[in-house]
Write a protein that holds these residues in place. Sequence first.
Motif, PDB file in Angstrom:
ATOM      1  N   LEU A  44      30.434  56.338  44.350  1.00 31.18           N
ATOM      2  CA  LEU A  44      30.434  55.541  43.123  1.00 31.18           C
ATOM      3  C   LEU A  44      31.852  55.341  42.614  1.00 31.18           C
ATOM      4  O   LEU A  44      32.243  54.227  42.235  1.00 31.18           O
ATOM      5  CB  LEU A  44      29.580  56.231  42.062  1.00 31.18           C
ATOM      6  CG  LEU A  44      29.529  55.551  40.690  1.00 31.18           C
ATOM      7  CD1 LEU A  44      28.868  54.173  40.793  1.00 31.18           C
ATOM      8  CD2 LEU A  44      28.782  56.437  39.688  1.00 31.18           C
ATOM      9  N   VAL A  45      32.635  56.408  42.606  1.00 36.39           N
ATOM     10  CA  VAL A  45      34.030  56.328  42.162  1.00 36.39           C
ATOM     11  C   VAL A  45      34.820  55.381  43.056  1.00 36.39           C
ATOM     12  O   VAL A  45      35.600  54.542  42.575  1.00 36.39           O
ATOM     13  CB  VAL A  45      34.669  57.731  42.145  1.00 36.39           C
ATOM     14  CG1 VAL A  45      36.190  57.637  42.010  1.00 36.39           C
ATOM     15  CG2 VAL A  45      34.084  58.566  41.014  1.00 36.39           C
ATOM     16  N   GLU A  46      34.608  55.473  44.343  1.00 36.76           N
ATOM     17  CA  GLU A  46      35.339  54.601  45.272  1.00 36.76           C
ATOM     18  C   GLU A  46      34.940  53.142  45.084  1.00 36.76           C
ATOM     19  O   GLU A  46      35.787  52.245  45.155  1.00 36.76           O
ATOM     20  CB  GLU A  46      35.087  55.044  46.719  1.00 36.76           C
ATOM     21  CG  GLU A  46      35.851  54.251  47.766  1.00 36.76           C
ATOM     22  CD  GLU A  46      37.353  54.282  47.584  1.00 36.76           C
ATOM     23  OE1 GLU A  46      38.031  53.316  48.000  1.00 36.76           O
ATOM     24  OE2 GLU A  46      37.870  55.269  46.996  1.00 36.76           O
ATOM     25  N   THR A  47      33.669  52.899  44.808  1.00 40.90           N
ATOM     26  CA  THR A  47      33.217  51.532  44.540  1.00 40.90           C
ATOM     27  C   THR A  47      33.911  50.967  43.307  1.00 40.90           C
ATOM     28  O   THR A  47      34.364  49.812  43.303  1.00 40.90           O
ATOM     29  CB  THR A  47      31.691  51.507  44.332  1.00 40.90           C
ATOM     30  OG1 THR A  47      31.043  51.918  45.549  1.00 40.90           O
ATOM     31  CG2 THR A  47      31.212  50.111  43.960  1.00 40.90           C
ATOM     32  N   VAL A  48      34.010  51.792  42.261  1.00 37.00           N
ATOM     33  CA  VAL A  48      34.676  51.355  41.032  1.00 37.00           C
ATOM     34  C   VAL A  48      36.156  51.113  41.286  1.00 37.00           C
ATOM     35  O   VAL A  48      36.730  50.130  40.806  1.00 37.00           O
ATOM     36  CB  VAL A  48      34.467  52.399  39.909  1.00 37.00           C
ATOM     37  CG1 VAL A  48      35.384  52.117  38.717  1.00 37.00           C
ATOM     38  CG2 VAL A  48      33.019  52.412  39.466  1.00 37.00           C
ATOM     39  N   ARG A  49      36.780  51.984  42.056  1.00 34.70           N
ATOM     40  CA  ARG A  49      38.209  51.810  42.337  1.00 34.70           C
ATOM     41  C   ARG A  49      38.471  50.509  43.082  1.00 34.70           C
ATOM     42  O   ARG A  49      39.385  49.743  42.728  1.00 34.70           O
ATOM     43  CB  ARG A  49      38.751  52.994  43.135  1.00 34.70           C
ATOM     44  CG  ARG A  49      40.262  52.911  43.371  1.00 34.70           C
ATOM     45  CD  ARG A  49      40.753  54.114  44.132  1.00 34.70           C
ATOM     46  NE  ARG A  49      40.445  54.034  45.534  1.00 34.70           N
ATOM     47  CZ  ARG A  49      41.257  53.502  46.457  1.00 34.70           C
ATOM     48  NH1 ARG A  49      42.409  52.961  46.106  1.00 34.70           N
ATOM     49  NH2 ARG A  49      40.918  53.497  47.729  1.00 34.70           N
ATOM     50  N   GLN A  50      37.678  50.248  44.095  1.00 37.61           N
ATOM     51  CA  GLN A  50      37.869  49.020  44.864  1.00 37.61           C
ATOM     52  C   GLN A  50      37.625  47.785  43.990  1.00 37.61           C
ATOM     53  O   GLN A  50      38.360  46.784  44.083  1.00 37.61           O
ATOM     54  CB  GLN A  50      36.929  48.998  46.072  1.00 37.61           C
ATOM     55  CG  GLN A  50      37.218  50.074  47.110  1.00 37.61           C
ATOM     56  CD  GLN A  50      38.539  49.846  47.835  1.00 37.61           C
ATOM     57  OE1 GLN A  50      39.145  48.788  47.748  1.00 37.61           O
ATOM     58  NE2 GLN A  50      39.003  50.863  48.556  1.00 37.61           N
ATOM     59  N   ALA A  52      38.062  47.644  40.768  1.00 34.53           N
ATOM     60  CA  ALA A  52      39.176  47.555  39.822  1.00 34.53           C
ATOM     61  C   ALA A  52      40.407  46.927  40.470  1.00 34.53           C
ATOM     62  O   ALA A  52      41.136  46.161  39.829  1.00 34.53           O
ATOM     63  CB  ALA A  52      39.513  48.947  39.280  1.00 34.53           C
ATOM     64  N   ILE A  53      40.633  47.234  41.745  1.00 30.67           N
ATOM     65  CA  ILE A  53      41.768  46.640  42.462  1.00 30.67           C
ATOM     66  C   ILE A  53      41.600  45.123  42.549  1.00 30.67           C
ATOM     67  O   ILE A  53      42.531  44.354  42.265  1.00 30.67           O
ATOM     68  CB  ILE A  53      41.902  47.260  43.869  1.00 30.67           C
ATOM     69  CG1 ILE A  53      42.337  48.729  43.765  1.00 30.67           C
ATOM     70  CG2 ILE A  53      42.900  46.479  44.708  1.00 30.67           C
ATOM     71  CD1 ILE A  53      42.313  49.475  45.086  1.00 30.67           C
ATOM     72  N   VAL A  54      40.393  44.687  42.917  1.00 30.29           N
ATOM     73  CA  VAL A  54      40.127  43.245  43.020  1.00 30.29           C
ATOM     74  C   VAL A  54      40.228  42.593  41.649  1.00 30.29           C
ATOM     75  O   VAL A  54      40.802  41.506  41.495  1.00 30.29           O
ATOM     76  CB  VAL A  54      38.746  42.996  43.648  1.00 30.29           C
ATOM     77  CG1 VAL A  54      38.429  41.504  43.680  1.00 30.29           C
ATOM     78  CG2 VAL A  54      38.688  43.570  45.060  1.00 30.29           C
ATOM     79  N   LEU A 110      41.116  50.128  33.717  1.00 26.67           N
ATOM     80  CA  LEU A 110      41.121  50.690  35.071  1.00 26.67           C
ATOM     81  C   LEU A 110      41.842  49.767  36.048  1.00 26.67           C
ATOM     82  O   LEU A 110      42.565  50.232  36.931  1.00 26.67           O
ATOM     83  CB  LEU A 110      39.681  50.923  35.548  1.00 26.67           C
ATOM     84  CG  LEU A 110      38.945  52.106  34.939  1.00 26.67           C
ATOM     85  CD1 LEU A 110      37.493  52.119  35.403  1.00 26.67           C
ATOM     86  CD2 LEU A 110      39.623  53.423  35.305  1.00 26.67           C
ATOM     87  N   ALA A 111      41.645  48.461  35.886  1.00 29.39           N
ATOM     88  CA  ALA A 111      42.330  47.509  36.767  1.00 29.39           C
ATOM     89  C   ALA A 111      43.838  47.639  36.622  1.00 29.39           C
ATOM     90  O   ALA A 111      44.577  47.615  37.615  1.00 29.39           O
ATOM     91  CB  ALA A 111      41.878  46.092  36.445  1.00 29.39           C
ATOM     92  N   THR A 117      46.919  50.917  43.644  1.00 27.66           N
ATOM     93  CA  THR A 117      46.558  52.045  44.496  1.00 27.66           C
ATOM     94  C   THR A 117      45.948  51.545  45.792  1.00 27.66           C
ATOM     95  O   THR A 117      45.151  50.622  45.809  1.00 27.66           O
ATOM     96  CB  THR A 117      45.562  52.987  43.799  1.00 27.66           C
ATOM     97  OG1 THR A 117      44.311  52.321  43.654  1.00 27.66           O
ATOM     98  CG2 THR A 117      46.075  53.432  42.450  1.00 27.66           C
ATOM     99  N   GLN A 118      46.332  52.146  46.850  1.00 24.43           N
ATOM    100  CA  GLN A 118      45.762  51.870  48.168  1.00 24.43           C
ATOM    101  C   GLN A 118      45.276  53.195  48.739  1.00 24.43           C
ATOM    102  O   GLN A 118      45.490  54.262  48.164  1.00 24.43           O
ATOM    103  CB  GLN A 118      46.799  51.226  49.085  1.00 24.43           C
ATOM    104  CG  GLN A 118      47.382  49.922  48.528  1.00 24.43           C
ATOM    105  CD  GLN A 118      46.340  48.823  48.360  1.00 24.43           C
ATOM    106  OE1 GLN A 118      45.378  48.768  49.114  1.00 24.43           O
ATOM    107  NE2 GLN A 118      46.523  47.956  47.374  1.00 24.43           N
TER     108      GLN A 118
END
Length: 205
Positions: A44-50, A52-54, A110-111, A117-118
């Motif tokens: 879930l955290v990784e989904t949110v991070r990705q 946020a990057i987009v 968050l964005a 971050t990569q």
Amino acid sequence: MTTALWSHASWAALARLLLFPLLVATCAPPLSASADEQSDAVRLVETVRQAAIVLGHGGPAEAAQLRSISAAFDGKGIAKAVLGTHWRSASADDRAAVVDALLYAIAHRLADKLERTQDKNFTVLGTKALANGDILVRSEFRRALHGPTSVDWRVRHCRGQLCIGDVFVDGGSVTVQQRDRIAQLLAGNGGSIPALVADLRKGRV
């Protein structure tokens, strides 16, 4: 006497009957988040991070990523925490507007934090099952010319699924920071929820 009617075998059977639930309770695993739930929390955290990057990059996918991030958070729980007594007196429409505006503000914050971050500079450090059943996902990211920034995600059950109830950046709760800032804004605008929503949408919180 009645006790004389009990044979040694009867007493042994009763002992086994009484001891079995105790042994089951003793051997049962503690009521904490399972390994699968902790893995789901990390995903879930990784989904949110990705997302946020987009979102940070903008473009046609922005609306979809905003919806994805909003769906991952416990918007109502966060809104109740940050509004405090104002939540109880707010109308249903005002509550819904605050939830939407808060999730909008959280997504864009968050964005801003995670856009750069990569995989190579974002690391999930581990998970921890908390006493109340929540799961803490610990992570950190590094930026050029900066030290590591810790980002801990408090994941809980809401709406029949896992969702994020708070984020801690370098130990500071985003919910608490928003609560304090929102209290100042409401004190300054006479308690106007529509004015608060406008400020949230403009990134003033």
